[in-house]
Enzyme design. Structure first.
Site, PDB file in Angstrom:
ATOM      1  N   ARG A 218     130.420  78.703 113.205  1.00 27.65           N
ATOM      2  CA  ARG A 218     129.145  79.446 113.206  1.00 27.65           C
ATOM      3  C   ARG A 218     128.024  78.535 112.751  1.00 27.65           C
ATOM      4  O   ARG A 218     128.185  77.763 111.799  1.00 27.65           O
ATOM      5  CB  ARG A 218     129.211  80.665 112.285  1.00 27.65           C
ATOM      6  CG  ARG A 218     127.832  81.318 112.101  1.00 27.65           C
ATOM      7  CD  ARG A 218     127.854  82.734 111.638  1.00 27.65           C
ATOM      8  NE  ARG A 218     126.500  83.243 111.397  1.00 27.65           N
ATOM      9  CZ  ARG A 218     125.645  83.632 112.343  1.00 27.65           C
ATOM     10  NH1 ARG A 218     126.015  83.572 113.617  1.00 27.65           N
ATOM     11  NH2 ARG A 218     124.444  84.079 112.042  1.00 27.65           N
ATOM     12  N   HIS A 220     124.716  78.914 110.979  1.00 29.40           N
ATOM     13  CA  HIS A 220     124.023  79.923 110.171  1.00 29.40           C
ATOM     14  C   HIS A 220     122.791  79.286 109.551  1.00 29.40           C
ATOM     15  O   HIS A 220     122.892  78.301 108.825  1.00 29.40           O
ATOM     16  CB  HIS A 220     124.954  80.448 109.076  1.00 29.40           C
ATOM     17  CG  HIS A 220     124.383  81.613 108.320  1.00 29.40           C
ATOM     18  ND1 HIS A 220     124.586  82.925 108.713  1.00 29.40           N
ATOM     19  CD2 HIS A 220     123.611  81.670 107.206  1.00 29.40           C
ATOM     20  CE1 HIS A 220     123.972  83.728 107.868  1.00 29.40           C
ATOM     21  NE2 HIS A 220     123.360  82.995 106.942  1.00 29.40           N
ATOM     22  N   CYS A 223     118.935  81.803 104.766  1.00 29.80           N
ATOM     23  CA  CYS A 223     118.116  82.995 104.604  1.00 29.80           C
ATOM     24  C   CYS A 223     118.161  83.380 103.137  1.00 29.80           C
ATOM     25  O   CYS A 223     119.090  84.055 102.691  1.00 29.80           O
ATOM     26  CB  CYS A 223     118.633  84.135 105.490  1.00 29.80           C
ATOM     27  SG  CYS A 223     117.683  85.667 105.304  1.00 29.80           S
ATOM     28  N   CYS A 236     121.406  88.801 108.056  1.00 29.59           N
ATOM     29  CA  CYS A 236     121.899  87.458 107.755  1.00 29.59           C
ATOM     30  C   CYS A 236     123.024  87.455 106.718  1.00 29.59           C
ATOM     31  O   CYS A 236     124.046  86.786 106.901  1.00 29.59           O
ATOM     32  CB  CYS A 236     120.748  86.576 107.279  1.00 29.59           C
ATOM     33  SG  CYS A 236     119.418  86.402 108.488  1.00 29.59           S
ATOM     34  N   GLU A 261     115.001  77.869 107.179  1.00 31.83           N
ATOM     35  CA  GLU A 261     114.614  79.215 106.739  1.00 31.83           C
ATOM     36  C   GLU A 261     113.576  79.833 107.660  1.00 31.83           C
ATOM     37  O   GLU A 261     112.674  79.157 108.160  1.00 31.83           O
ATOM     38  CB  GLU A 261     114.038  79.118 105.321  1.00 31.83           C
ATOM     39  CG  GLU A 261     113.586  80.425 104.721  1.00 31.83           C
ATOM     40  CD  GLU A 261     114.726  81.271 104.179  1.00 31.83           C
ATOM     41  OE1 GLU A 261     114.715  82.484 104.449  1.00 31.83           O
ATOM     42  OE2 GLU A 261     115.596  80.720 103.481  1.00 31.83           O
ATOM     43  N   GLY A 262     113.740  81.136 107.911  1.00 26.87           N
ATOM     44  CA  GLY A 262     112.741  81.862 108.693  1.00 26.87           C
ATOM     45  C   GLY A 262     112.635  81.391 110.123  1.00 26.87           C
ATOM     46  O   GLY A 262     111.545  81.299 110.673  1.00 26.87           O
ATOM     47  N   THR A 283     108.998  91.355 114.791  1.00 29.14           N
ATOM     48  CA  THR A 283     109.239  89.999 114.291  1.00 29.14           C
ATOM     49  C   THR A 283     108.670  88.921 115.204  1.00 29.14           C
ATOM     50  O   THR A 283     108.145  87.906 114.728  1.00 29.14           O
ATOM     51  CB  THR A 283     110.753  89.772 114.077  1.00 29.14           C
ATOM     52  OG1 THR A 283     110.972  88.462 113.561  1.00 29.14           O
ATOM     53  CG2 THR A 283     111.548  89.945 115.367  1.00 29.14           C
ATOM     54  N   ASP A 295     110.939  81.101 117.899  1.00 32.66           N
ATOM     55  CA  ASP A 295     111.986  80.438 117.123  1.00 32.66           C
ATOM     56  C   ASP A 295     111.662  78.950 117.072  1.00 32.66           C
ATOM     57  O   ASP A 295     111.518  78.306 118.110  1.00 32.66           O
ATOM     58  CB  ASP A 295     113.348  80.668 117.794  1.00 32.66           C
ATOM     59  CG  ASP A 295     114.529  80.370 116.883  1.00 32.66           C
ATOM     60  OD1 ASP A 295     114.397  79.480 116.023  1.00 32.66           O
ATOM     61  OD2 ASP A 295     115.586  81.007 117.041  1.00 32.66           O
ATOM     62  N   ARG A 297     113.564  76.676 115.299  1.00 37.53           N
ATOM     63  CA  ARG A 297     114.722  75.944 114.783  1.00 37.53           C
ATOM     64  C   ARG A 297     115.181  74.838 115.732  1.00 37.53           C
ATOM     65  O   ARG A 297     114.912  74.874 116.927  1.00 37.53           O
ATOM     66  CB  ARG A 297     115.889  76.910 114.531  1.00 37.53           C
ATOM     67  CG  ARG A 297     115.683  77.834 113.359  1.00 37.53           C
ATOM     68  CD  ARG A 297     116.799  78.856 113.244  1.00 37.53           C
ATOM     69  NE  ARG A 297     116.771  79.830 114.327  1.00 37.53           N
ATOM     70  CZ  ARG A 297     117.607  80.852 114.424  1.00 37.53           C
ATOM     71  NH1 ARG A 297     118.557  81.016 113.515  1.00 37.53           N
ATOM     72  NH2 ARG A 297     117.512  81.705 115.426  1.00 37.53           N
ATOM     73  N   LYS A 323     121.957  79.357 121.064  1.00 40.35           N
ATOM     74  CA  LYS A 323     122.879  78.484 120.332  1.00 40.35           C
ATOM     75  C   LYS A 323     123.977  77.965 121.261  1.00 40.35           C
ATOM     76  O   LYS A 323     124.362  76.793 121.199  1.00 40.35           O
ATOM     77  CB  LYS A 323     123.500  79.234 119.158  1.00 40.35           C
ATOM     78  CG  LYS A 323     122.524  79.572 118.042  1.00 40.35           C
ATOM     79  CD  LYS A 323     123.228  80.276 116.889  1.00 40.35           C
ATOM     80  CE  LYS A 323     122.262  80.609 115.764  1.00 40.35           C
ATOM     81  NZ  LYS A 323     122.931  81.289 114.631  1.00 40.35           N
TER      82      LYS A 323
END
EC number: 3.5.4.25
Length: 363
Positions: A218, A220, A223, A236, A261-262, A283, A295, A297, A323
């Site tokens: 995973r 992750h 958070c 989360c 984060e976030g 969101t 997003d 990330r 992902k």
């Protein structure tokens, strides 16, 4: 022998300067500009930029521009001209959506439509990298700008900075040690440190996974509110615990804990998004009003860590198709998507529905 800073070190110095409210110099050939974060600049430095006599702009993303009804002539950003005499409060009101509903009329705003915007674009990107609001004050360093003492300010080569920001982050494993946890006593924690000096990332390895077979894995993202506080606004925390529990039951697995984060905007901006959600925005809309993408990330970090640990294929615990796509694009085969549907409650039902409807999560 030289001990001068590398381009990566200079880039990180620039991020730190922006966080402290200090301007940085951006150079690209004969073009040059002074850039500062709209969030952290103070009254004195704003006055100094205004006193230079150049075309002072507030560079904001197209998402923030749409909220402010400002023309984004440059596509992904708008260069809003800062009117003569505008104070710090005016600048920060355009950068921060906190008071948008109380003071919706912030215009009329004039957006520049001529001249280059590449240094403005870099300034916004640097603010994002520094986990600040994506809004930058930019003034060109060309005649007839008044002379200003720039000694000691960090200077960034635009081409080098762009290449470094867009390149995959190089990671090195620093240390690993046994850490028995509730889900499985046979657990090791691996620490990976980026070579650019950014935040470290972690791999929680349960059991002794066979490197020749797909590992239950995973990705992750950190958070603080969900993982540590038990927040009910997201799923989360339950996802983290459920993933570790499933790995413990199977006797093997790897959970990558990425410090993004976030969705990559940082905890302070995440709290700003939460404040907007309390005003009725979902969101995704909240992120856009702040000036961010849905997003932000970088999932390439996960594939790099897996490769360094000796894995080439995974059974991925996720509801997020992005992902899966990034894993496979980076050479990690996803042999199975393992659903992870936990944590639904009255406080996060709308949040999860938005993730499904707007971000394509398979919920």
């Amino acid at each position: 022998m030289t001990i001068a800073p590398t381009q990566i070190e200079i880039l990180n110095r620039a991020k730190a300067d922006l966080r402290m409210g200090l301007p940085v110099v951006l150079r690209d050939g004969t073009d040059a500009a002074l850039a500062a974060s709209a969030e952290t600049i103070n009254v004195q430095r704003l006055a100094a930029l205004q006193g230079m006599g150049g075309a002072l702009d507030l560079a904001i993303t197209n998402h923030r521009a749409a909220t402010l009804k400002a023309r984004a002539y440059d596509g992904d950003l708008a260069r809003v001209a800062v009117p003569t005499g505008s104070g710090l409060r005016w600048v920060q009101a355009l950068a921060d959506p906190e008071d948008d509903l109380r003071t919706p009329m912030k215009g009329p705003l004039e957006s520049r439509r001529t001249g280059p915007a590449h240094l403005h674009r870099l300034a916004i990107r640097l603010c994002k990298e520094a986990r600040l609001l994506p809004a930058a004050l930019v003034v060109p360093l060309t005649a007839p700008v008044a002379p200003l003492n720039l000694s000691g300010l960090t200077e960034i080569d635009a081409a080098c900075a762009k290449a470094l920001i867009e390149a995959p982050t190089a990671l090195s494993e620093i240390v690993s040690a046994r850490v028995p946890i509730t889900a499985a006593e046979a657990t090791r924690l691996h620490i990976f440190r980026p070579e650019d000096g950014a935040e470290e990332h972690y791999a929680i390895e349960i059991g002794k996974p066979d490197r020749s077979k797909p590992v239950l894995a995973r990705l992750h993202s950190a958070c603080f509110t969900g993982d540590l506080m038990g927040s009910l606004k997201c799923d989360c925390g339950p996802q983290l615990n459920a993933a570790l529990a499933q790995m413990g039951e199977e006797g093997a697995g790897v959970l990558l804990y990425l410090n993004q984060e976030g969705r990559g905007i940082g905890l302070a901006n995440k709290m700003r998004a939460y404040s907007l959600q309390d005003q009725g925005f979902d969101t995704v809309d909240a992120n856009h009003r702040l000036g961010f993408e849905d997003d932000e990330r970088d999932f390439r970090l996960g594939s790099d860590i897996l490769r360094k640990m000796g894995f080439s294929s995974v059974r991925l615990l996720t509801n997020n198709p992005a992902k899966i796509a990034m894993m496979e694009k980076c050479g990690i085969m996803v042999t199975e998507r393992v659903p992870l549907k936990v944590g639904l409650n009255a406080h996060n039902a709308r949040y999860l529905a938005t993730k499904a409807a707007k971000s394509g999560h398979m919920l």
